[in-house]
Design a protein around this motif. Structure first.
Motif, PDB file in Angstrom:
ATOM      1  N   ASP A 169      -5.329  11.746  -3.801  1.00  0.00           N
ATOM      2  CA  ASP A 169      -4.505  10.971  -2.875  1.00  0.00           C
ATOM      3  C   ASP A 169      -5.422  10.058  -2.052  1.00  0.00           C
ATOM      4  O   ASP A 169      -6.443  10.500  -1.528  1.00  0.00           O
ATOM      5  CB  ASP A 169      -3.760  11.938  -1.952  1.00  0.00           C
ATOM      6  CG  ASP A 169      -2.981  11.220  -0.878  1.00  0.00           C
ATOM      7  OD1 ASP A 169      -3.558  10.960   0.205  1.00  0.00           O
ATOM      8  OD2 ASP A 169      -1.801  10.911  -1.119  1.00  0.00           O
ATOM      9  N   PRO A 170      -5.092   8.766  -1.947  1.00  0.00           N
ATOM     10  CA  PRO A 170      -5.972   7.818  -1.249  1.00  0.00           C
ATOM     11  C   PRO A 170      -6.333   8.207   0.184  1.00  0.00           C
ATOM     12  O   PRO A 170      -7.460   7.982   0.622  1.00  0.00           O
ATOM     13  CB  PRO A 170      -5.184   6.509  -1.283  1.00  0.00           C
ATOM     14  CG  PRO A 170      -4.324   6.628  -2.498  1.00  0.00           C
ATOM     15  CD  PRO A 170      -3.957   8.085  -2.579  1.00  0.00           C
ATOM     16  N   ALA A 171      -5.410   8.819   0.910  1.00  0.00           N
ATOM     17  CA  ALA A 171      -5.714   9.235   2.286  1.00  0.00           C
ATOM     18  C   ALA A 171      -6.752  10.356   2.303  1.00  0.00           C
ATOM     19  O   ALA A 171      -7.654  10.369   3.145  1.00  0.00           O
ATOM     20  CB  ALA A 171      -4.442   9.667   3.001  1.00  0.00           C
ATOM     21  N   ILE A 172      -6.643  11.285   1.370  1.00  0.00           N
ATOM     22  CA  ILE A 172      -7.618  12.370   1.284  1.00  0.00           C
ATOM     23  C   ILE A 172      -8.959  11.825   0.805  1.00  0.00           C
ATOM     24  O   ILE A 172     -10.020  12.194   1.331  1.00  0.00           O
ATOM     25  CB  ILE A 172      -7.105  13.502   0.385  1.00  0.00           C
ATOM     26  CG1 ILE A 172      -5.907  14.179   1.056  1.00  0.00           C
ATOM     27  CG2 ILE A 172      -8.206  14.521   0.087  1.00  0.00           C
ATOM     28  CD1 ILE A 172      -5.183  15.179   0.200  1.00  0.00           C
ATOM     29  N   ALA A 173      -8.939  10.929  -0.172  1.00  0.00           N
ATOM     30  CA  ALA A 173     -10.183  10.314  -0.652  1.00  0.00           C
ATOM     31  C   ALA A 173     -10.890   9.594   0.490  1.00  0.00           C
ATOM     32  O   ALA A 173     -12.109   9.713   0.642  1.00  0.00           O
ATOM     33  CB  ALA A 173      -9.898   9.357  -1.802  1.00  0.00           C
TER      34      ALA A 173
END
Length: 193
Positions: free
Chosen positions: A172-176
């Motif tokens: 997920d981009p936010a986690i990345a």
């Protein structure tokens, strides 16, 4: 070159640098064998010992000598030695302070860059305990853990921020972005000491 579960002394690094050894050839996209030109094989070599070897009561006394031997081999072959600081086991967080100390001492004693991946793990977990950096065995990294380690390698070796890199390994981009930020902050703090 990896040997599963190995100690750093299991590797015959000198043989990896021999002519016609590693990187002798490649197979291109058309399935054609392409021989490489002779020359320098590696600019840098990233090394780590087994996860517990630098701190295990029966193995820790050997760590400094084996690290020095391997680093001397790397340097004598014209490459830069880099040590990869591993992380504590998920159920043994007390390992982290010991690992950080041993890798930092070894790096300083041998003029080797140290990648603080283990410290990045600890910082990520301290901020988001639910982040899921480990496989079920509580030792090996999940995809998120692998991504965090890769971002830390990138930040440490290039001294550039991984924050905003487009590749997220399917995370997920936010986690990345969180993992990218942890990696960058960890490297900045580690090298500011």
């Amino acid at each position: 070159v990896t040997i599963s579960g190995s100690g750093i002394e299991w590797h015959d690094l000198a043989s990896y640098f021999r002519p016609d050894g590693l990187r002798k050839f490649t197979i291109n996209g058309d399935n054609e064998l392409v021989f490489r030109k002779p020359g320098k094989l590696f600019d840098a070599v990233i090394m780590m010992d087994c996860s517990q070897c630098p701190i295990h009561p029966q193995l820790k006394d050997d760590f400094p000598a084996y690290i020095k031997k391997q680093i001397d081999t790397v340097v004598s072959n014209g490459a830069r030695p880099i040590l990869f600081m591993s992380w504590a086991y998920e159920d043994k967080p007390e390992m982290m302070a010991q690992l950080a100390e041993q890798y930092t001492i070894a790096g300083n004693a041998n003029d080797a860059l140290v990648i603080p991946a283990g410290i990045a793990f600890a910082r990520a977990i301290a901020t988001r305990p639910d982040i899921g950096l480990y496989q079920q065995d509580k030792r090996h990294p999940s995809m998120r853990g692998t991504y965090l380690a890769a971002c830390t390698v990138y930040a440490a070796t290039t001294r550039m921020s991984p924050v905003g890199l487009a590749y997220t390994a399917g995370i997920d981009p936010a986690i990345a972005r969180f993992l990218q930020t942890i990696a960058w902050e960890t490297v900045q703090v580690f090298y500011a000491r």
